[in-house]
Design an enzyme around this catalytic site. Structure first.
Site, PDB file in Angstrom:
ATOM      1  N   HIS A 182       0.837  -1.202   0.000  1.00  0.00           N
ATOM      2  CA  HIS A 182       0.000   0.000   0.000  1.00  0.00           C
ATOM      3  C   HIS A 182       0.866   1.243   0.000  1.00  0.00           C
ATOM      4  O   HIS A 182       1.821   1.358   0.790  1.00  0.00           O
ATOM      5  CB  HIS A 182      -0.933  -0.012   1.209  1.00  0.00           C
ATOM      6  CG  HIS A 182      -2.074  -0.955   1.037  1.00  0.00           C
ATOM      7  ND1 HIS A 182      -3.041  -1.148   1.987  1.00  0.00           N
ATOM      8  CD2 HIS A 182      -2.414  -1.765   0.017  1.00  0.00           C
ATOM      9  CE1 HIS A 182      -3.918  -2.030   1.565  1.00  0.00           C
ATOM     10  NE2 HIS A 182      -3.557  -2.430   0.388  1.00  0.00           N
ATOM     11  N   ARG A 187      -5.612 -11.579  -3.808  1.00  0.00           N
ATOM     12  CA  ARG A 187      -6.776 -10.769  -3.430  1.00  0.00           C
ATOM     13  C   ARG A 187      -7.394 -10.152  -4.679  1.00  0.00           C
ATOM     14  O   ARG A 187      -6.685  -9.670  -5.557  1.00  0.00           O
ATOM     15  CB  ARG A 187      -6.404  -9.650  -2.451  1.00  0.00           C
ATOM     16  CG  ARG A 187      -7.651  -8.845  -2.004  1.00  0.00           C
ATOM     17  CD  ARG A 187      -7.360  -7.903  -0.867  1.00  0.00           C
ATOM     18  NE  ARG A 187      -6.743  -6.674  -1.298  1.00  0.00           N
ATOM     19  CZ  ARG A 187      -7.166  -5.440  -0.956  1.00  0.00           C
ATOM     20  NH1 ARG A 187      -8.213  -5.301  -0.169  1.00  0.00           N
ATOM     21  NH2 ARG A 187      -6.528  -4.373  -1.376  1.00  0.00           N
ATOM     22  N   GLU A 209     -15.683  -4.993   4.764  1.00  0.00           N
ATOM     23  CA  GLU A 209     -14.981  -3.733   4.956  1.00  0.00           C
ATOM     24  C   GLU A 209     -15.850  -2.483   5.000  1.00  0.00           C
ATOM     25  O   GLU A 209     -15.363  -1.436   5.395  1.00  0.00           O
ATOM     26  CB  GLU A 209     -13.902  -3.575   3.883  1.00  0.00           C
ATOM     27  CG  GLU A 209     -14.354  -3.848   2.467  1.00  0.00           C
ATOM     28  CD  GLU A 209     -13.185  -3.949   1.495  1.00  0.00           C
ATOM     29  OE1 GLU A 209     -12.119  -3.396   1.769  1.00  0.00           O
ATOM     30  OE2 GLU A 209     -13.357  -4.578   0.435  1.00  0.00           O
ATOM     31  N   ASP A 236     -11.639   0.978   4.971  1.00  0.00           N
ATOM     32  CA  ASP A 236     -12.857   1.344   4.258  1.00  0.00           C
ATOM     33  C   ASP A 236     -14.036   1.535   5.198  1.00  0.00           C
ATOM     34  O   ASP A 236     -14.910   2.364   4.937  1.00  0.00           O
ATOM     35  CB  ASP A 236     -13.175   0.293   3.195  1.00  0.00           C
ATOM     36  CG  ASP A 236     -12.292   0.439   1.970  1.00  0.00           C
ATOM     37  OD1 ASP A 236     -12.510   1.376   1.195  1.00  0.00           O
ATOM     38  OD2 ASP A 236     -11.359  -0.363   1.817  1.00  0.00           O
ATOM     39  N   ARG A 281      -5.310  -3.746   9.085  1.00  0.00           N
ATOM     40  CA  ARG A 281      -4.986  -2.475   9.743  1.00  0.00           C
ATOM     41  C   ARG A 281      -3.941  -1.714   8.939  1.00  0.00           C
ATOM     42  O   ARG A 281      -3.008  -2.293   8.398  1.00  0.00           O
ATOM     43  CB  ARG A 281      -4.433  -2.720  11.150  1.00  0.00           C
ATOM     44  CG  ARG A 281      -5.330  -3.516  12.056  1.00  0.00           C
ATOM     45  CD  ARG A 281      -4.640  -3.863  13.363  1.00  0.00           C
ATOM     46  NE  ARG A 281      -4.539  -2.714  14.244  1.00  0.00           N
ATOM     47  CZ  ARG A 281      -3.463  -2.423  14.978  1.00  0.00           C
ATOM     48  NH1 ARG A 281      -2.383  -3.163  14.873  1.00  0.00           N
ATOM     49  NH2 ARG A 281      -3.460  -1.394  15.777  1.00  0.00           N
ATOM     50  N   ARG A 325      -9.656   5.457  -2.730  1.00  0.00           N
ATOM     51  CA  ARG A 325      -9.114   4.455  -1.810  1.00  0.00           C
ATOM     52  C   ARG A 325      -8.939   5.069  -0.423  1.00  0.00           C
ATOM     53  O   ARG A 325      -8.675   6.267  -0.279  1.00  0.00           O
ATOM     54  CB  ARG A 325      -7.772   3.932  -2.316  1.00  0.00           C
ATOM     55  CG  ARG A 325      -7.921   3.119  -3.581  1.00  0.00           C
ATOM     56  CD  ARG A 325      -6.674   2.309  -3.872  1.00  0.00           C
ATOM     57  NE  ARG A 325      -6.902   1.468  -5.030  1.00  0.00           N
ATOM     58  CZ  ARG A 325      -7.546   0.320  -4.994  1.00  0.00           C
ATOM     59  NH1 ARG A 325      -8.028  -0.128  -3.861  1.00  0.00           N
ATOM     60  NH2 ARG A 325      -7.722  -0.384  -6.095  1.00  0.00           N
TER      61      ARG A 325
END
Length: 930
Positions: free
Chosen positions: A159, A428, A549, A589, A627, A761
């Site tokens: 990320h 994913r 989420e 999210d 997290r 995002r």
């Protein structure tokens, strides 16, 4: 209720620096002086003087939004040339980075001081967890059962909030190593001078190295960056942690001295397998990621085996060896007369030759150091682990047990933990993609199925029926859309990885935006197409993990899992996974969807409901916590977060994502890395063995949280999603647009080209608010919620909230994290960012609301916790934040001026570079911003 005129919004002013913290002050002063000297030498005295003048003015502005200071700051900053602005930004950015290193070293220093003083075990250590277990009467058999089934897995993700390059991280590590050397050894004057000179060289190199990447990272670049942390920390510190734990257990009970712990603490990764919204993660990227991981693992083993061979020079005329070692000697291609009487060396030469052949067989290419001869490749990690165990047993049985406890012990553990795959790589993808792919597969195989138009019940029935047959839907004679072809290729590549590296290489498939049982069954169908699900055998070779989420999905997750477990065919498959089901909970999210307070509460309730559903169906629950680094994305201290889970949520197993800049902050320094790994293990042990049966919170606590959450949700949604123009306010008052163009990750900032908050995002959403120092995702709605609560419960409302803070770990952790976020926020600086909004009416409609809620949140937080100022109960963190404000705040002011120029049409490359440099520096100063 409106905030009163005087609101104590300051961060606690720590008392005079305690003697134990003087070394930290000295390190910061030393690094600051050396950085200042570097700036003078490289850029001139004038630049250094500007740096100091801006810092002093910023301090004045920070106090009560001093208007004179504000005008002086604006005048100074407006007068800076583009080049001078960037020099100033780099100066403050590097100071923040260096201050972070000094603080990290101080944490290590204090840990060592406790160890040398033989202090009582501290929270977060395995020694403390084992002590509590002893006191609670947990016996050896219960501990052994825990370790046999436990799984603790930090999962590294790509990320994009890590804005530093590996080049700068390497130099920063060099600074850390020098500080550690100065701290741990008594140096003579000449050595002191030499170490200071080495620091000067490292800082000069940093100053002359670009902080920024010139090109956007590719997926493989992210994989390589992730692999660096194995060299920094994981290869060495994970085996050491296991060795230390085994020794601690043996000291408690001699029975443990004959036992070896199972490898319950392992590494996971999403880098190269997470394609949710990232079109660059393809089957080829997955293949390359797995290959690079494997090459890294075997490269480490080969080097360690070579070193082991140089160490075990034992002469067969002086020591005996087991028959098994002799068999290894006889099979070894090492026939050198120089090692004729050195059985261990010859056996190790054979192991090295077999591992080198394994590397070739796995496609790694030639190894750097050639083997002495040819040997068959290892078929799996069990074979090489067996050979190393033969060496261990022989050494232990023949008077050389101390040698078995050295490099060999750590290597055996490394092979068991990392295997030929290094880290388990998760797949994913978003459920919407799966739906489209499955719909196409059905339509191609049986035109007119119209899967996408079926009800949920119809989809489940069709999927269950298809999963009963080994027949494939796909055909090599049909053409599929690029999306479907790509998804099928990913699944097939995972099947290849199972054959090549073992099932542990790709053990999990995470479904983003899971909201129905069909979302799970669709993935089961795709796995079947790749041979990863065998209907006749009732075997599923990959865990399918729904990710809940959004607020709605969290509220509905119990129903989804209940429906899934009510399907006999799915339960049959689940038995092949040990009757265990993993569920992932999304912090980011859910926060963006419902705000900080509601997100935290809905996650907590979801866990309670999942515990109940899983218990009724006799399924073991494993939670995967998504997290982030910031509190707005579920961040905060891991130890407190794990222990704050509902009783029964941590059933000996937990996986947690480690994201963005948090990875470097936790794992680039080996000592800190070891500490963070130990915290995860210790908290999991405590939560599983000591807190699993704890009673549910009192009913009035639950009712209070429900009311608070309802009010906070209304306040948050009312601002973010129901206020006309808020989307524009966000884009104009933050650096979100500029963040989207920063080369800090391979994945786009938004799922679509839209500017809607819904499509953005969560990572850049939180990152943007952090940059402007408002930190909105970490507190907004709390003040309104408490105000509403006190209005409806005027008599004992505050007393109950204070009691909840004292008695309920969940509520205490929630407020503790908010305390830290609010301490890092700065409404004065945020007010300057608000001025970037061109529409004055929009600005005046929104910013006063933000200020009022910020003040209310602080006032109510202090009244509940009993603090006089933020971080009153955490003096070390308060001191850290206050020390960095004078260097952090100017970066914000400079960023604002550069944004004004850029948005006014100044397209000069130095302006853009200055904005990106400031983003880097602010992220470094805040530490957990994304």
């Amino acid at each position: 209720m409106n905030a009163q005129a005087s609101v104590p919004v300051s961060v606690a002013s720590p008392d005079a620096t305690p003697s134990k913290d003087l070394p930290l002050r000295d390190d910061i002063r030393l690094l600051g002086r050396l950085l200042g000297d570097t700036i003078r030498e490289q850029e001139g005295e004038a630049v250094f003087e500007i740096v100091e003048r801006i810092r002093q003015t910023s301090i004045r502005f920070h106090r009560d939004e001093d208007k004179a200071a504000r005008k002086e700051l604006e005048t100074t900053l407006n007068s800076l040339s583009r080049e001078r602005s960037n020099q100033i930004i780099r100066a403050y950015s590097y100071f923040s980075h260096l201050a972070n290193l000094a603080e990290d070293q101080h944490h290590i220093r204090r840990s060592r001081a406790h160890a040398m003083a033989a202090s009582a075990p501290r929270e977060g250590t395995m020694a403390y967890a084992l002590k509590l277990a002893q006191e609670a009467g947990v016996n050896q058999a219960e501990l052994q059962e825990f370790f046999a089934s436990a799984l603790v897995c930090p999962v590294l993700t790509a990320h994009p909030t890590e804005v530093r390059r590996k080049s700068t991280i390497d130099r920063e590590m060099e600074v850390s190593q020098i500080l550690a050397l100065r701290d741990r050894q008594r140096l003579i004057p000449e050595e002191v001078s030499a170490s200071e000179e080495a620091l000067r060289r490292a800082i000069l190199t940093l100053w002359q190295t670009s902080i920024l990447r010139r090109t956007r990272l590719k997926v493989i670049d992210e994989v390589m960056n992730g692999l660096a942390y194995y060299d920094y920390t994981f290869f060495q510190e994970l085996p050491r942690l296991y060795a230390s734990l085994e020794d601690q257990l043996a000291a408690i009970d001699p029975v443990w001295s004959t036992l070896e712990l199972p490898s319950f603490l392992r590494m996971g990764s999403w880098i190269g397998g997470d394609r949710d919204g990232n079109p660059f993660v393809t089957a080829d990227a997955l293949r390359q990621a797995l290959l690079l991981q494997s090459r890294h693992a075997l490269g480490f083993y080969l080097e360690e085996i070579h070193r082991l061979g140089s160490e075990l020079s034992l002469d067969g005329r002086y020591v005996s060896v087991s028959e098994q070692v002799q068999a290894l000697v006889d099979a070894s291609p090492d026939h050198s007369p120089h090692r004729q009487d050195e059985p261990y060396r010859r056996a190790i030469s054979g192991i090295y030759a077999r591992l080198a052949a394994t590397a070739m067989a796995l496609g790694h290419g030639e190894v750097a150091r050639h083997a002495v001869g040819d040997a068959p490749a290892y078929r799996n990690t069990e074979e090489i682990a067996g050979d190393l165990s033969i060496l261990h047993s022989s050494l232990t049985s023949n008077g050389s047990a101390a040698l078995a406890r050295g490099r060999l012990r750590k290597l055996r553990r490394a092979v068991d933990v990392f295997g030929f795959h290094l880290a388990s790589l998760d797949l994913r993808q978003n459920s919407d993609v799966h739906q489209r792919v499955v719909a196409e597969l059905f339509e191609k195989a049986n035109p007119g199925t119209n899967y996408g138009e079926l009800s949920e019940e119809g989809r489940v029935a069709l999927l269950v029926e298809e999963l009963k047959t080994p027949r494939l839907l796909t055909s090599p004679y049909l053409d599929y859309s690029p999306e479907t072809a790509s998804e099928l290729a990913i699944a097939r590549e995972a099947a290849v990885a199972h054959q090549r590296y073992g099932q542990v290489a790709v053990p999990n498939y995470v479904i983003s935006k899971a909201s129905d049982p069909s979302d799970v069954l669709e993935v089961a169908l795709l796995l079947k197409e790749a041979g990863l699900l065998r209907p006749h055998d009732g075997e599923m070779r990959v865990n399918i993990i729904p990710l809940f989420e959004t607020i709605a999905d969290l509220r509905d997750c119990g129903r989804v899992m209940e429906a899934l477990f009510s399907l006999p065919d799915y339960m049959r498959l689940l038995r092949s996974r040990g009757q265990a089901q993993e569920v992932m909970l999304g912090y980011s999210d859910s926060n963006k969807d419902g705000g900080f307070l509601t997100s935290g509460w809905e996650l907590y309730k979801a866990e309670i409901e999942l515990i109940d559903v899983f218990k009724r169906h006799d399924v073991a629950l494993r939670l995967f916590h998504g997290r982030g680094g910031s509190v707005g994305r579920g961040g905060g201290p891991s130890y407190q977060a794990i222990l704050a889970q509902p009783g029964g949520a941590v059933q000996g197993a937990i996986r947690i994502t480690e994201q963005g800049e948090v990875i470097a902050g936790k794992y680039s320094n080996p000592d800190l890395g070891r500490r963070n790994l130990e915290i995860l293990a210790a908290a999991t042990l405590e939560a599983s063995l000591l807190h699993s049966g704890q009673p549910a919170p009192r009913a009035e606590y639950l009712r209070a949280m429900e009311e608070l959450s309802d009010s906070a949700y209304k306040a948050y949604r009312g601002l973010v999603y129901e206020t006309e123009g808020f989307e524009r306010y966000f884009w104009e008052s933050t650096v979100i647009g500029e963040i989207a163009n920063l080369n800090i990750g391979s994945r786009p900032a938004s799922r679509t080209n839209s500017r809607r908050i819904e499509d953005l995002r969560a990572i850049p959403w939180v990152f943007g608010w952090a940059q402007c120092r408002l930190m909105l995702p970490g507190w907004y709605g709390f003040g309104s919620a408490v105000n509403a609560w006190l209005e409806t419960h005027p008599e004992n409302g505050l007393a109950l909230l204070q009691e909840m803070y004292r008695e309920w770990p969940f509520f205490r952790a929630l407020l503790s994290n908010m305390d830290m976020v609010l301490a890092k926020s700065n409404i004065a600086i945020a007010s300057r960012y608000a001025k970037l909004v061109e529409d004055e009416a929009l600005r005046d409609a929104i910013f006063p609301r933000l200020r009022r809620e910020w003040e209310d949140s602080i006032r109510r937080l202090l009244s509940i916790t009993g603090q006089e100022a933020l971080l009153d109960s955490n003096q070390l963190l308060a001191r850290s934040i206050r020390n960095r404000f004078p260097y952090l705040d100017p970066l914000n002011h400079l960023q604002i001026e550069l944004l004004k120029r850029h948005r006014a049409g100044d397209a000069d490359e130095q302006v853009v570079e200055g904005i990106h440099l400031s983003i880097n520096g602010i992220a470094a100063g805040l530490r957990n911003s994304g």
